[in-house]
Design a protein around this motif. Structure first.
Motif, PDB file in Angstrom:
ATOM      1  N   THR A  45      -7.672  -3.338  -1.029  1.00  0.00           N
ATOM      2  CA  THR A  45      -7.774  -1.882  -0.951  1.00  0.00           C
ATOM      3  C   THR A  45      -8.979  -1.437  -1.762  1.00  0.00           C
ATOM      4  O   THR A  45      -9.755  -0.567  -1.348  1.00  0.00           O
ATOM      5  CB  THR A  45      -6.482  -1.227  -1.489  1.00  0.00           C
ATOM      6  N   ASP A  46      -9.146  -2.074  -2.907  1.00  0.00           N
ATOM      7  CA  ASP A  46     -10.287  -1.813  -3.775  1.00  0.00           C
ATOM      8  C   ASP A  46     -11.600  -2.111  -3.042  1.00  0.00           C
ATOM      9  O   ASP A  46     -12.565  -1.339  -3.116  1.00  0.00           O
ATOM     10  CB  ASP A  46     -10.137  -2.714  -5.012  1.00  0.00           C
ATOM     11  N   THR A  47     -11.628  -3.213  -2.311  1.00  0.00           N
ATOM     12  CA  THR A  47     -12.846  -3.596  -1.587  1.00  0.00           C
ATOM     13  C   THR A  47     -13.207  -2.538  -0.546  1.00  0.00           C
ATOM     14  O   THR A  47     -14.356  -2.098  -0.450  1.00  0.00           O
ATOM     15  CB  THR A  47     -12.636  -4.969  -0.897  1.00  0.00           C
ATOM     16  N   HIS A  94      -5.349   5.303  -0.316  1.00  0.00           N
ATOM     17  CA  HIS A  94      -4.114   4.510  -0.281  1.00  0.00           C
ATOM     18  C   HIS A  94      -3.919   4.017   1.157  1.00  0.00           C
ATOM     19  O   HIS A  94      -4.595   4.472   2.079  1.00  0.00           O
ATOM     20  CB  HIS A  94      -2.940   5.383  -0.732  1.00  0.00           C
ATOM     21  N   HIS A  95      -2.955   3.107   1.305  1.00  0.00           N
ATOM     22  CA  HIS A  95      -2.729   2.569   2.651  1.00  0.00           C
ATOM     23  C   HIS A  95      -1.316   2.865   3.145  1.00  0.00           C
ATOM     24  O   HIS A  95      -0.659   3.800   2.671  1.00  0.00           O
ATOM     25  CB  HIS A  95      -3.084   1.081   2.676  1.00  0.00           C
ATOM     26  N   ILE A  96      -0.838   2.064   4.068  1.00  0.00           N
ATOM     27  CA  ILE A  96       0.478   2.231   4.693  1.00  0.00           C
ATOM     28  C   ILE A  96       1.610   2.396   3.664  1.00  0.00           C
ATOM     29  O   ILE A  96       2.641   3.007   3.957  1.00  0.00           O
ATOM     30  CB  ILE A  96       0.746   0.999   5.605  1.00  0.00           C
ATOM     31  N   ASN A 158       3.246 -10.787  -4.008  1.00  0.00           N
ATOM     32  CA  ASN A 158       2.991  -9.474  -3.406  1.00  0.00           C
ATOM     33  C   ASN A 158       2.538  -8.492  -4.483  1.00  0.00           C
ATOM     34  O   ASN A 158       2.496  -8.827  -5.661  1.00  0.00           O
ATOM     35  CB  ASN A 158       4.207  -8.954  -2.617  1.00  0.00           C
ATOM     36  N   ALA A 159       2.173  -7.291  -4.031  1.00  0.00           N
ATOM     37  CA  ALA A 159       1.652  -6.282  -4.963  1.00  0.00           C
ATOM     38  C   ALA A 159       2.722  -5.257  -5.320  1.00  0.00           C
ATOM     39  O   ALA A 159       2.421  -4.100  -5.597  1.00  0.00           O
ATOM     40  CB  ALA A 159       0.418  -5.613  -4.371  1.00  0.00           C
ATOM     41  N   GLY A 160       3.983  -5.678  -5.320  1.00  0.00           N
ATOM     42  CA  GLY A 160       5.074  -4.787  -5.711  1.00  0.00           C
ATOM     43  C   GLY A 160       5.720  -4.107  -4.512  1.00  0.00           C
ATOM     44  O   GLY A 160       5.154  -4.075  -3.421  1.00  0.00           O
ATOM     45  N   GLY A 162       6.700  -1.730  -1.840  1.00  0.00           N
ATOM     46  CA  GLY A 162       5.965  -0.626  -1.224  1.00  0.00           C
ATOM     47  C   GLY A 162       4.550  -1.049  -0.847  1.00  0.00           C
ATOM     48  O   GLY A 162       3.887  -0.371  -0.063  1.00  0.00           O
ATOM     49  N   ALA A 163       4.097  -2.169  -1.390  1.00  0.00           N
ATOM     50  CA  ALA A 163       2.756  -2.648  -1.067  1.00  0.00           C
ATOM     51  C   ALA A 163       2.745  -3.236   0.347  1.00  0.00           C
ATOM     52  O   ALA A 163       3.786  -3.593   0.895  1.00  0.00           O
ATOM     53  CB  ALA A 163       2.326  -3.706  -2.073  1.00  0.00           C
ATOM     54  N   ALA A 164       1.562  -3.346   0.905  1.00  0.00           N
ATOM     55  CA  ALA A 164       1.416  -3.916   2.243  1.00  0.00           C
ATOM     56  C   ALA A 164       1.877  -5.372   2.249  1.00  0.00           C
ATOM     57  O   ALA A 164       2.521  -5.840   3.197  1.00  0.00           O
ATOM     58  CB  ALA A 164      -0.039  -3.818   2.672  1.00  0.00           C
TER      59      ALA A 164
HETATM   60  N1  ASP Z   1      -3.076  -5.871  -0.633  1.00  0.00           N
HETATM   61  C1  ASP Z   1      -2.322  -5.145  -1.582  1.00  0.00           C
HETATM   62  C2  ASP Z   1      -1.037  -4.721  -0.944  1.00  0.00           C
HETATM   63  O1  ASP Z   1      -0.282  -5.592  -0.775  1.00  0.00           O
HETATM   64  C3  ASP Z   1      -2.924  -4.089  -2.335  1.00  0.00           C
HETATM   65  C4  ASP Z   1      -4.191  -4.417  -3.039  1.00  0.00           C
HETATM   66  O2  ASP Z   1      -4.220  -5.097  -4.048  1.00  0.00           O
HETATM   67  O3  ASP Z   1      -5.172  -3.913  -2.560  1.00  0.00           O
HETATM   68  O4  ASP Z   1      -0.737  -3.586  -0.705  1.00  0.00           O
END
Ligand code: ASP
Length: 327
Positions: A45-47, A94-96, A158-160, A162-164
């Motif tokens: 997401t940062d990228t 932010h994403h999904i 995973n990133a917690g 709610g993360a993608a």
């Molecule tokens: N890819 C991550 C996600 O699982 C988020 C991230 O670090 O950009 O949502």
């Protein structure tokens, strides 16, 4: 201000933006803008955010400074922006997860649909199912057999919640009907570091984080979650080809501002986003990372609002049926 709001039957924030509108239209932005990314630096997401922010900065004539506020599957960063001054100088990419966390977290610090103004959609990124380089299974079929036979030892980064990566990981565990041990990080940037170091076994993550590593052979790829194979990863089958029926997911990203941000600011940001999504450098870098910019018509407040609303409704049904929540 209360009086104006009452007279016009609108919120104080909306009335405020009307009063300031003419002056702001000509001058915004007058200083740096902070773009909050709700995950760690160096992740996918940062990228995406840094590429877009760089291009938007040129168009706006002011720097967009990226600030990483990771934790709790993206809800900490989103919460930070929900509470920021609605002056056009703090925004969120932010994403999904913005949609899934609205149901996954029954006690969220903000009301997802009412806490933000919308700028526009950015890109829809495929996911990949990947593993540490020396993980035994050779292909997706082998991976499914392996995790079923070793469910007590296999770990999934995973990133917690709610993360993608959490969403895609849950889809995988549900598809193979096998619960596995998950290891949460503040973003999949640090999760990738541990995957490379062999501290975790598998991960489901955006191509914007995994493409270079897959191409370099530093991690193993089992599948992409797009409907067709990707030009940048021609040897990686789709999950459906690999035997996981209906296993398709795209990680859409959007830019938001706190509720009450003047329309002149969100519209200016939208225009700038549209310019960035047509920037040849952004298009080329996205292509190298397995994704494409959203069409110009989607880089608008209306398109992002419609997307968020429909995605909240879609994932609410799925999450409620699964009965799994973050709290
Ligand atoms: N890819 C991550 C996600 O699982 C988020 C991230 O670090 O950009 O949502």
């Amino acid at each position: 201000m209360k009086f104006i709001s009452a007279m016009l039957g609108m919120s104080a924030a909306a009335a405020f933006s009307m009063v300031l509108a003419p002056a702001m239209a000509q001058t915004y932005p007058e200083r740096n803008i902070t773009m909050v990314i709700p995950f760690s630096a160096g992740g996918p997401t940062d990228t995406v955010a840094r590429l877009v922010a760089e291009s938007m900065s040129k168009d706006l004539g002011q720097q967009i400074i990226v600030e990483n506020v990771g934790g709790a599957g993206g809800t900490l960063g989103a919460g930070r922006v929900a509470q920021a001054d609605p002056d056009g100088y703090t925004i969120l990419l932010h994403h999904i997860g913005m949609a899934t966390s609205a149901t996954l977290y029954r006690k969220l610090a903000y009301d997802t649909l009412n806490a933000f103004e919308y700028v526009g959609l950015v890109t829809d990124v495929p996911m990949t199912i990947v593993a540490r380089k020396d993980f035994e299974p050779a292909d997706l079929k082998g991976l499914v057999e392996y995790v079923k036979a070793n469910k007590d030892t296999v770990t999934v980064a995973n990133a917690g919640i709610g993360a993608a990566s959490h969403l895609c990981g849950m889809m995988f565990m549900s598809a193979v009907e096998t619960p596995l041990t998950t290891v949460p990080y503040k973003g999949t940037g640090p999760a990738m570091t541990d995957l490379l170091g062999g501290q975790v076994d598998i991960m489901c993550d955006q191509t914007t984080n995994t493409t270079k590593q897959i191409q370099g052979g530093t991690i193993k790829a089992y599948a992409v979650t797009s409907p067709a194979r990707l030009d940048v990863l021609p040897d990686v089958p789709t999950a459906i080809e690999g035997g996981l029926a209906d296993f398709q997911v795209g990680i859409w990203h959007g830019v938001y501002a706190p509720k009450g941000t003047p329309a002149e600011a969100t519209e200016r940001l939208s225009k700038s986003l549209q310019v960035a999504l047509k920037d040849p450098n952004v298009i080329a870098r996205f292509a190298e990372l397995g994704t494409v910019p959203s069409p110009e018509s989607d880089a608008t407040p209306a398109a992002l609002k419609a997307k968020l609303e429909s995605e909240i409704a879609r994932w609410k049904t799925v999450i409620e049926a699964a009965g799994q929540y973050a709290d």
